[in-house]
Design a protein around this motif. Structure first.
Motif, PDB file in Angstrom:
ATOM      1  N   SER A  87    -169.261  41.773  -3.562  1.00  0.00           N
ATOM      2  CA  SER A  87    -168.037  41.065  -3.191  1.00  0.00           C
ATOM      3  C   SER A  87    -168.325  40.028  -2.113  1.00  0.00           C
ATOM      4  O   SER A  87    -169.410  39.993  -1.535  1.00  0.00           O
ATOM      5  CB  SER A  87    -166.980  42.049  -2.690  1.00  0.00           C
ATOM      6  OG  SER A  87    -167.355  42.592  -1.445  1.00  0.00           O
ATOM      7  N   ASP A  88    -167.334  39.194  -1.878  1.00  0.00           N
ATOM      8  CA  ASP A  88    -167.413  38.182  -0.822  1.00  0.00           C
ATOM      9  C   ASP A  88    -166.105  38.255  -0.045  1.00  0.00           C
ATOM     10  O   ASP A  88    -165.099  37.708  -0.480  1.00  0.00           O
ATOM     11  CB  ASP A  88    -167.615  36.790  -1.434  1.00  0.00           C
ATOM     12  CG  ASP A  88    -167.696  35.693  -0.395  1.00  0.00           C
ATOM     13  OD1 ASP A  88    -167.656  36.003   0.820  1.00  0.00           O
ATOM     14  OD2 ASP A  88    -167.797  34.526  -0.777  1.00  0.00           O
ATOM     15  N   PRO A 108    -161.341  34.419  -4.343  1.00  0.00           N
ATOM     16  CA  PRO A 108    -162.450  35.003  -5.113  1.00  0.00           C
ATOM     17  C   PRO A 108    -162.468  36.533  -5.025  1.00  0.00           C
ATOM     18  O   PRO A 108    -162.798  37.205  -5.997  1.00  0.00           O
ATOM     19  CB  PRO A 108    -163.701  34.417  -4.475  1.00  0.00           C
ATOM     20  CG  PRO A 108    -163.249  33.163  -3.825  1.00  0.00           C
ATOM     21  CD  PRO A 108    -161.836  33.437  -3.391  1.00  0.00           C
ATOM     22  N   MET A 109    -162.079  37.087  -3.887  1.00  0.00           N
ATOM     23  CA  MET A 109    -162.073  38.539  -3.720  1.00  0.00           C
ATOM     24  C   MET A 109    -161.068  39.173  -4.675  1.00  0.00           C
ATOM     25  O   MET A 109    -161.365  40.186  -5.321  1.00  0.00           O
ATOM     26  CB  MET A 109    -161.749  38.922  -2.279  1.00  0.00           C
ATOM     27  CG  MET A 109    -161.759  40.407  -2.049  1.00  0.00           C
ATOM     28  SD  MET A 109    -163.366  41.131  -2.382  1.00  0.00           S
ATOM     29  CE  MET A 109    -163.903  41.413  -0.733  1.00  0.00           C
ATOM     30  N   GLU A 124    -160.081  38.016  -7.558  1.00  0.00           N
ATOM     31  CA  GLU A 124    -160.652  37.916  -8.897  1.00  0.00           C
ATOM     32  C   GLU A 124    -161.759  38.952  -9.102  1.00  0.00           C
ATOM     33  O   GLU A 124    -161.868  39.537 -10.187  1.00  0.00           O
ATOM     34  CB  GLU A 124    -161.204  36.514  -9.157  1.00  0.00           C
ATOM     35  CG  GLU A 124    -160.135  35.465  -9.289  1.00  0.00           C
ATOM     36  CD  GLU A 124    -159.190  35.722 -10.459  1.00  0.00           C
ATOM     37  OE1 GLU A 124    -159.652  36.176 -11.520  1.00  0.00           O
ATOM     38  OE2 GLU A 124    -157.985  35.469 -10.293  1.00  0.00           O
ATOM     39  N   ILE A 125    -162.565  39.183  -8.087  1.00  0.00           N
ATOM     40  CA  ILE A 125    -163.631  40.187  -8.174  1.00  0.00           C
ATOM     41  C   ILE A 125    -163.040  41.566  -8.417  1.00  0.00           C
ATOM     42  O   ILE A 125    -163.520  42.324  -9.265  1.00  0.00           O
ATOM     43  CB  ILE A 125    -164.503  40.172  -6.898  1.00  0.00           C
ATOM     44  CG1 ILE A 125    -165.336  38.887  -6.851  1.00  0.00           C
ATOM     45  CG2 ILE A 125    -165.396  41.411  -6.818  1.00  0.00           C
ATOM     46  CD1 ILE A 125    -166.013  38.637  -5.516  1.00  0.00           C
ATOM     47  N   VAL A 156    -169.620  46.471  -7.769  1.00  0.00           N
ATOM     48  CA  VAL A 156    -169.988  45.060  -7.891  1.00  0.00           C
ATOM     49  C   VAL A 156    -170.032  44.424  -6.503  1.00  0.00           C
ATOM     50  O   VAL A 156    -169.355  44.876  -5.576  1.00  0.00           O
ATOM     51  CB  VAL A 156    -169.010  44.279  -8.801  1.00  0.00           C
ATOM     52  CG1 VAL A 156    -169.056  44.805 -10.222  1.00  0.00           C
ATOM     53  CG2 VAL A 156    -167.601  44.347  -8.269  1.00  0.00           C
ATOM     54  N   ASP A 160    -161.497  41.701 -11.997  1.00  0.00           N
ATOM     55  CA  ASP A 160    -162.580  41.754 -12.985  1.00  0.00           C
ATOM     56  C   ASP A 160    -163.260  43.122 -12.993  1.00  0.00           C
ATOM     57  O   ASP A 160    -163.623  43.637 -14.059  1.00  0.00           O
ATOM     58  CB  ASP A 160    -163.608  40.655 -12.731  1.00  0.00           C
ATOM     59  CG  ASP A 160    -163.090  39.270 -13.071  1.00  0.00           C
ATOM     60  OD1 ASP A 160    -162.065  39.156 -13.785  1.00  0.00           O
ATOM     61  OD2 ASP A 160    -163.712  38.292 -12.619  1.00  0.00           O
ATOM     62  N   ALA A 161    -163.442  43.715 -11.824  1.00  0.00           N
ATOM     63  CA  ALA A 161    -164.071  45.038 -11.742  1.00  0.00           C
ATOM     64  C   ALA A 161    -163.202  46.091 -12.434  1.00  0.00           C
ATOM     65  O   ALA A 161    -163.714  46.935 -13.178  1.00  0.00           O
ATOM     66  CB  ALA A 161    -164.320  45.419 -10.282  1.00  0.00           C
ATOM     67  N   LYS A 182    -169.152  44.902  -1.117  1.00  0.00           N
ATOM     68  CA  LYS A 182    -169.040  45.453  -2.466  1.00  0.00           C
ATOM     69  C   LYS A 182    -167.624  45.908  -2.755  1.00  0.00           C
ATOM     70  O   LYS A 182    -166.833  46.156  -1.840  1.00  0.00           O
ATOM     71  CB  LYS A 182    -169.994  46.625  -2.670  1.00  0.00           C
ATOM     72  CG  LYS A 182    -169.631  47.852  -1.854  1.00  0.00           C
ATOM     73  CD  LYS A 182    -170.579  48.998  -2.155  1.00  0.00           C
ATOM     74  CE  LYS A 182    -170.357  50.180  -1.252  1.00  0.00           C
ATOM     75  NZ  LYS A 182    -169.134  50.907  -1.450  1.00  0.00           N
ATOM     76  N   VAL A 183    -167.326  45.986  -4.050  1.00  0.00           N
ATOM     77  CA  VAL A 183    -166.088  46.575  -4.538  1.00  0.00           C
ATOM     78  C   VAL A 183    -166.494  47.716  -5.449  1.00  0.00           C
ATOM     79  O   VAL A 183    -167.288  47.536  -6.369  1.00  0.00           O
ATOM     80  CB  VAL A 183    -165.233  45.548  -5.314  1.00  0.00           C
ATOM     81  CG1 VAL A 183    -164.043  46.222  -5.968  1.00  0.00           C
ATOM     82  CG2 VAL A 183    -164.772  44.416  -4.406  1.00  0.00           C
TER      83      VAL A 183
END
Length: 57
Positions: free
Chosen positions: A33-34, A40-41, A43-44, A31, A47-48, A13-14
């Protein structure tokens, strides 16, 4: 009023939070996370933070 953004990046999670200078949490968002892939991390996290700022307006 000055505000700060805190970010906690974990493998599952973030968590992002908006706090005031006294440390009181004004808004928070968590949110999924991966942590296996950097792109992708990133971007997550971005975005958060964007979502948190939109939520706080």
């Amino acid at each position: 009023m000055k505000k700060l953004i805190g970010v906690d990046i974990g493998g599952t999670k973030v968590a992002v939070g908006l706090i005031d200078l006294s440390g009181a949490v004004l808004e928070e968002l968590i949110v999924a996370s991966d942590g296996r892939n950097r792109e992708p991390m990133f971007e997550i996290v971005v975005d958060a933070i964007r979502s948190l700022l939109k939520k706080s307006v």
